[in-house]
Design an enzyme around this catalytic site. Structure first.
Site, PDB file in Angstrom:
ATOM      1  N   ASP A  52      -2.570  -5.018   6.285  1.00  0.00           N
ATOM      2  CA  ASP A  52      -2.181  -6.207   6.857  1.00  0.00           C
ATOM      3  C   ASP A  52      -0.514  -5.781   7.135  1.00  0.00           C
ATOM      4  O   ASP A  52       0.216  -6.694   7.597  1.00  0.00           O
ATOM      5  CB  ASP A  52      -2.114  -7.547   5.930  1.00  0.00           C
ATOM      6  CG  ASP A  52      -1.393  -7.325   4.614  1.00  0.00           C
ATOM      7  OD1 ASP A  52      -0.758  -6.168   4.291  1.00  0.00           O
ATOM      8  OD2 ASP A  52      -1.461  -8.123   3.735  1.00  0.00           O
ATOM      9  N   SER A  53      -0.098  -4.560   7.088  1.00  0.00           N
ATOM     10  CA  SER A  53       1.249  -3.939   7.333  1.00  0.00           C
ATOM     11  C   SER A  53       1.239  -4.316   8.796  1.00  0.00           C
ATOM     12  O   SER A  53       2.480  -4.129   9.489  1.00  0.00           O
ATOM     13  CB  SER A  53       1.423  -2.598   7.047  1.00  0.00           C
ATOM     14  OG  SER A  53       0.429  -1.949   7.285  1.00  0.00           O
ATOM     15  N   ASP A  91      -7.692  -5.151   5.147  1.00  0.00           N
ATOM     16  CA  ASP A  91      -7.045  -5.882   4.394  1.00  0.00           C
ATOM     17  C   ASP A  91      -7.611  -7.312   4.354  1.00  0.00           C
ATOM     18  O   ASP A  91      -7.485  -8.096   5.372  1.00  0.00           O
ATOM     19  CB  ASP A  91      -5.667  -5.872   4.548  1.00  0.00           C
ATOM     20  CG  ASP A  91      -4.726  -4.983   3.505  1.00  0.00           C
ATOM     21  OD1 ASP A  91      -5.509  -4.758   2.506  1.00  0.00           O
ATOM     22  OD2 ASP A  91      -3.759  -4.636   4.052  1.00  0.00           O
ATOM     23  N   LYS A 121      -9.894  -4.663   1.160  1.00  0.00           N
ATOM     24  CA  LYS A 121      -9.050  -4.469   0.200  1.00  0.00           C
ATOM     25  C   LYS A 121      -7.992  -5.846  -0.115  1.00  0.00           C
ATOM     26  O   LYS A 121      -7.834  -6.576   0.846  1.00  0.00           O
ATOM     27  CB  LYS A 121      -7.855  -3.463   0.506  1.00  0.00           C
ATOM     28  CG  LYS A 121      -6.880  -3.145  -0.363  1.00  0.00           C
ATOM     29  CD  LYS A 121      -6.010  -1.932  -0.197  1.00  0.00           C
ATOM     30  CE  LYS A 121      -4.958  -2.170   1.074  1.00  0.00           C
ATOM     31  NZ  LYS A 121      -3.740  -3.262   0.486  1.00  0.00           N
ATOM     32  N   GLU A 123      -4.912  -7.666  -2.923  1.00  0.00           N
ATOM     33  CA  GLU A 123      -3.829  -7.363  -3.802  1.00  0.00           C
ATOM     34  C   GLU A 123      -4.040  -7.987  -5.089  1.00  0.00           C
ATOM     35  O   GLU A 123      -4.783  -9.389  -5.085  1.00  0.00           O
ATOM     36  CB  GLU A 123      -2.525  -7.597  -3.245  1.00  0.00           C
ATOM     37  CG  GLU A 123      -2.206  -6.735  -1.897  1.00  0.00           C
ATOM     38  CD  GLU A 123      -0.953  -7.153  -1.235  1.00  0.00           C
ATOM     39  OE1 GLU A 123      -0.182  -7.950  -1.876  1.00  0.00           O
ATOM     40  OE2 GLU A 123      -0.746  -6.711  -0.125  1.00  0.00           O
ATOM     41  N   GLU A 190       1.008   1.166  -5.596  1.00  0.00           N
ATOM     42  CA  GLU A 190       2.279   1.227  -4.633  1.00  0.00           C
ATOM     43  C   GLU A 190       3.425   1.090  -5.403  1.00  0.00           C
ATOM     44  O   GLU A 190       3.858   0.191  -6.179  1.00  0.00           O
ATOM     45  CB  GLU A 190       2.126   0.042  -3.708  1.00  0.00           C
ATOM     46  CG  GLU A 190       3.308   0.171  -2.465  1.00  0.00           C
ATOM     47  CD  GLU A 190       3.083  -0.545  -1.262  1.00  0.00           C
ATOM     48  OE1 GLU A 190       1.871  -1.323  -1.009  1.00  0.00           O
ATOM     49  OE2 GLU A 190       4.019  -0.905  -0.522  1.00  0.00           O
TER      50      GLU A 190
HETATM   51  O1  KIV Z   1      -0.906  -3.015   4.353  1.00  0.00           O
HETATM   52  C1  KIV Z   1      -1.160  -1.860   4.242  1.00  0.00           C
HETATM   53  O2  KIV Z   1      -0.649  -0.901   5.225  1.00  0.00           O
HETATM   54  C2  KIV Z   1      -1.356  -1.653   2.730  1.00  0.00           C
HETATM   55  C3  KIV Z   1      -0.732   0.042   2.516  1.00  0.00           C
HETATM   56  C4  KIV Z   1       0.672   0.002   2.583  1.00  0.00           C
HETATM   57  C5  KIV Z   1      -1.482   0.294   1.191  1.00  0.00           C
HETATM   58  O3  KIV Z   1      -1.430  -2.185   2.106  1.00  0.00           O
END
Ligand code: KIV
Length: 262
Positions: A52-53, A91, A121, A123, A190
């Protein structure tokens, strides 16, 4: 196959635990489109994370909070088309899994069914334990993410390194253990002290994937825009740059512009 390339042909979820057992490091990188996914596959990447970056590096937001399920689905489909042998992890964006288990389940199913992801994924440790257990029980592979969790940026007061006190370090270790016990097949660590990265890695049977968590982790992940030198001053201090593509783009497009105008 290059000497440093993984021995695994098509990467599947159980391969990651086997790689940890063999002491084979896991190479993970974020990807947001089919072209980069194809290039990363050629480079031998094991896991592609549709992070989600993308809200920050692709969409230009200051945080990952505005990212929608529709955006995650759109980019996951694109990456899945180019990923080759790599495992595709998508994510779950902010707000898509926190409200209730039913909504979390529906959104995770969408990422696999409509997006073509191999795993999701999410959090959080203790707060996400129940939903990880439910997803895993229903056949959805889940990667956890503890330490600095960007979706909690408002609570943390910024993207701040975590694990500064022994109490915090114990909490992060406990979070990682809970995720493993709930069925997570890997855990991202992280922005935590290297020593803690090593401690968590030694404590878990499932692999840890570090980003600013030291070399002892079972694998490493970087945001591809940071790795390739596209984010400039926006890159976090721990993100090593392996190319200066930002400069190459400015030069190439500048040369094109000059030729057009001439
Ligand atoms: O969203 C992302 O790119 C991440 C990585 C930094 C692990 O969660």
């Amino acid at each position: 196959m290059g000497e440093m390339e993984s021995t695994v042909r098509r990467v599947r979820v159980p391969h990651l635990a086997a790689m940890k057992k063999r002491g084979e490091k896991i190479v993970m990188v974020t990807a947001y489109d089919a072209t980069f996914a194809r290039l990363f596959a050629q480079a031998g990447v094991d896991v592609m994370l549709v992070g989600d970056s993308l809200g920050m590096v692709v969409e230009g937001h200051e945080t990952t909070l505005p990212v929608t399920m529709e955006a995650m689905l759109h980019h996951t489909r694109a990456v899945a088309r180019g990923a080759g042998r790599a495992l595709v992890v998508a994510d779950l964006p902010f707000g898509s899994y926190q409200a209730c288990e039913e909504e979390a389940m529906r959104n995770a199913v969408r990422l696999l069914k409509e997006g073509g992801a191999d795993a999701v994924k999410l959090e959080g440790g203790v707060a996400s334990e129940a939903v990880v257990r439910r997803m895993t029980a229903c056949g959805i592979p889940v990667m956890g993410h503890v330490g600095m969790t960007p979706q909690s940026v408002k609570l943390m007061g910024g993207f701040r390194a975590q694990g500064k006190t022994e109490e915090e370090r114990e909490r992060i270790l406990d979070d990682a253990r809970r995720l493993e016990n709930a069925g997570a097949f890997a855990v991202v660590l992280e922005s935590i002290p290297d020593e803690l990265g090593g401690r968590v890695t030694a404590a878990l049977r499932v692999p840890t994937i570090g980003i600013g968590a030291g070399a002892a982790c079972d694998g490493q992940v970087l945001v591809c825009y940071d790795l390739l030198g596209l984010t400039g001053a926006g890159a976090p201090p721990f993100a090593k740059q392996y190319a200066k593509l930002g400069e190459a783009v400015v030069e190439a497009v500048g040369a094109y512009a000059a030729e057009v105008r001439g």
